[in-house]
Design a protein around this motif. Structure first.
Motif, PDB file in Angstrom:
ATOM      1  N   PRO A 155       0.804  -1.231   0.000  1.00  0.00           N
ATOM      2  CA  PRO A 155       0.000   0.000   0.000  1.00  0.00           C
ATOM      3  C   PRO A 155       0.837   1.282   0.000  1.00  0.00           C
ATOM      4  CG  PRO A 155      -0.084  -1.118   2.138  1.00  0.00           C
ATOM      5  CD  PRO A 155       0.584  -2.058   1.192  1.00  0.00           C
ATOM      6  N   ASP A 156       2.073   1.212   0.510  1.00  0.00           N
ATOM      7  CA  ASP A 156       2.885   2.426   0.595  1.00  0.00           C
ATOM      8  C   ASP A 156       3.744   2.656  -0.641  1.00  0.00           C
ATOM      9  OD1 ASP A 156       1.893   2.914   3.106  1.00  0.00           O
ATOM     10  OD2 ASP A 156       3.456   1.744   4.097  1.00  0.00           O
ATOM     11  N   ALA A 157       3.809   1.676  -1.535  1.00  0.00           N
ATOM     12  CA  ALA A 157       4.680   1.810  -2.698  1.00  0.00           C
ATOM     13  C   ALA A 157       4.119   2.832  -3.681  1.00  0.00           C
ATOM     14  CB  ALA A 157       4.854   0.457  -3.380  1.00  0.00           C
ATOM     15  N   ALA A 158       4.998   3.475  -4.417  1.00  0.00           N
ATOM     16  CA  ALA A 158       4.592   4.439  -5.440  1.00  0.00           C
ATOM     17  C   ALA A 158       5.252   4.043  -6.756  1.00  0.00           C
ATOM     18  CB  ALA A 158       4.998   5.847  -5.026  1.00  0.00           C
ATOM     19  N   PRO A 159       4.746   2.949  -7.374  1.00  0.00           N
ATOM     20  CA  PRO A 159       5.436   2.422  -8.558  1.00  0.00           C
ATOM     21  C   PRO A 159       5.458   3.383  -9.742  1.00  0.00           C
ATOM     22  CG  PRO A 159       3.361   1.267  -8.172  1.00  0.00           C
ATOM     23  CD  PRO A 159       3.605   2.112  -6.976  1.00  0.00           C
ATOM     24  N   LEU A 160       4.355   4.112  -9.969  1.00  0.00           N
ATOM     25  CA  LEU A 160       4.322   5.011 -11.130  1.00  0.00           C
ATOM     26  C   LEU A 160       5.278   6.183 -10.967  1.00  0.00           C
ATOM     27  CD1 LEU A 160       0.647   5.278 -12.405  1.00  0.00           C
ATOM     28  CD2 LEU A 160       2.676   4.369 -13.575  1.00  0.00           C
ATOM     29  N   ALA A 161       5.240   6.814  -9.792  1.00  0.00           N
ATOM     30  CA  ALA A 161       6.171   7.919  -9.528  1.00  0.00           C
ATOM     31  C   ALA A 161       7.606   7.409  -9.588  1.00  0.00           C
ATOM     32  CB  ALA A 161       5.879   8.551  -8.168  1.00  0.00           C
ATOM     33  N   GLY A 162       7.812   6.206  -9.067  1.00  0.00           N
ATOM     34  CA  GLY A 162       9.147   5.620  -9.087  1.00  0.00           C
ATOM     35  C   GLY A 162       9.631   5.415 -10.506  1.00  0.00           C
ATOM     36  N   LEU A 163       8.768   4.838 -11.351  1.00  0.00           N
ATOM     37  CA  LEU A 163       9.140   4.576 -12.746  1.00  0.00           C
ATOM     38  C   LEU A 163       9.427   5.887 -13.482  1.00  0.00           C
ATOM     39  CD1 LEU A 163       9.432   2.046 -14.525  1.00  0.00           C
ATOM     40  CD2 LEU A 163       7.120   2.488 -15.360  1.00  0.00           C
ATOM     41  N   LEU A 164       8.556   6.881 -13.261  1.00  0.00           N
ATOM     42  CA  LEU A 164       8.735   8.184 -13.913  1.00  0.00           C
ATOM     43  C   LEU A 164      10.045   8.834 -13.451  1.00  0.00           C
ATOM     44  CD1 LEU A 164       7.211   9.930 -15.926  1.00  0.00           C
ATOM     45  CD2 LEU A 164       6.163  11.131 -14.002  1.00  0.00           C
ATOM     46  N   GLY A 165      10.294   8.779 -12.138  1.00  0.00           N
ATOM     47  CA  GLY A 165      11.547   9.318 -11.609  1.00  0.00           C
ATOM     48  C   GLY A 165      12.740   8.585 -12.197  1.00  0.00           C
ATOM     49  N   GLY A 166      12.618   7.273 -12.312  1.00  0.00           N
ATOM     50  CA  GLY A 166      13.697   6.477 -12.878  1.00  0.00           C
ATOM     51  C   GLY A 166      13.967   6.844 -14.323  1.00  0.00           C
ATOM     52  N   VAL A 167      12.899   7.056 -15.093  1.00  0.00           N
ATOM     53  CA  VAL A 167      13.066   7.448 -16.503  1.00  0.00           C
ATOM     54  C   VAL A 167      13.789   8.794 -16.593  1.00  0.00           C
ATOM     55  CG1 VAL A 167      11.800   8.213 -18.560  1.00  0.00           C
ATOM     56  CG2 VAL A 167      11.154   6.083 -17.416  1.00  0.00           C
TER      57      VAL A 167
END
Lengths: 144, 148
Positions: free
Chosen positions: B6-18
């Protein structure tokens, strides 16, 4: 070479924005990612994944280029040897990363998030780099 | 967002990674260099004689907080909790010494080297991840809470 600092500024800013957006400037999120035996937060796997995929494409493009857009040559690491130094250094770095949840990039980026604490981390990190330099007989003299 | 986390932010993480990947790609294709923060910082502060021109090293280092500030402004602030001063000093020293001995950190080895399939970088990344995981596990087992 006059425009290379502009490329560097743009690259650094994009990098800092990515760190902030991906949650890497929040030590709680970084330590949550390292906490695989506890309350694991996989977010940083997505950060790493996104960055590595884009860079894998960039390496393909680089292989077809004779020279970078600015400047005349690529200055890239070419070592392939696995040394105790590489592994020992990485182990020390990882220990520090785990203690406070900060690595070098987020340390600088966090200067605008929590200035005092980020500054203490950055100064200790630079002190550590300096200690290494003073103790390492093989360091190359600063060329100005 | 991510089932079970529930605490993960996969989309923000992926965008930040890109964005991080684009930053490193710009450094590689634009200036012909590795976007390794520890090495660039050492260069900027005169600790290392290797690498890019010092003006470029400074520009990159200044860009890091600048980019974070832009994100903080546009997203209405960034939540973060930091360790106390004593652990920050210990961690900073270890990170500084370790990245110089090991020739790189999360960016140079973890992003640029791993994506290049560099054997050295893959081994370094596996090592600092394992050390980080072990450190957090041991600190948790000892009940050491560092974040406030």
């Amino acid at each position: 070479m006059t425009r290379s600092w502009l490329v560097a500024l743009l690259s650094g800013s994009l990098f800092g924005a990515g760190l902030a957006l991906g949650g890497m400037v929040d030590p709680a999120r970084v330590r949550g990612f390292l906490d695989i035996f506890g309350d694991w937060d996989p977010t940083l796997a997505f950060v790493m994944g996104g960055a590595v995929i884009v860079m894998a494409i960039a390496w393909r493009i680089q292989a077809r280029m004779a020279q970078p857009l600015i400047g005349t040559t690529f200055a890239l690491p070419d070592r392939t040897d696995l040394t105790p130094r590489l592994i020992g250094g990485a182990a020390l770095f990882g220990t520090g990363w785990g203690i406070a949840g900060l690595c070098p990039g987020p340390g600088f980026a966090a200067l605008v998030i929590e200035p005092a604490k980020a500054a203490v981390f950055v100064m200790a990190m630079l002190a550590g780099m300096l200690i290494f330099r003073l103790m390492d007989p093989s360091h190359k003299a600063l060329q100005e | 967002m991510l089932p079970g986390f529930p605490d993960a932010a996969p989309l923000a993480g992926l965008l930040g990674g890109v964005l991080i990947g684009l930053a490193a790609a710009l450094m590689l294709l634009g200036a012909g260099r590795i976007a390794g923060v520890s090495g660039i910082a050492a260069r900027a502060f005169g600790i290392s004689g290797d690498g890019m021109p010092r003006s470029g090293a400074w520009a990159f280092v200044v860009g890091l907080p600048l980019g974070a500030l832009l994100v903080a402004w546009t997203t209405g602030g960034i939540e973060a909790s930091f360790a106390g001063y004593l652990p920050l000093v210990a961690a900073g020293l270890l990170v500084g010494i370790g990245t110089r001995i090991g020739s790189g950190c999360t960016s140079g080895h973890g992003v640029c080297g791993v994506s290049r399939l560099s054997q050295r970088s893959i081994v370094a990344t596996a090592t600092f991840m394992a050390a980080g995981i072990a450190t957090v596990a041991i600190m948790n087992a000892l009940g050491l809470e560092v974040l406030s």
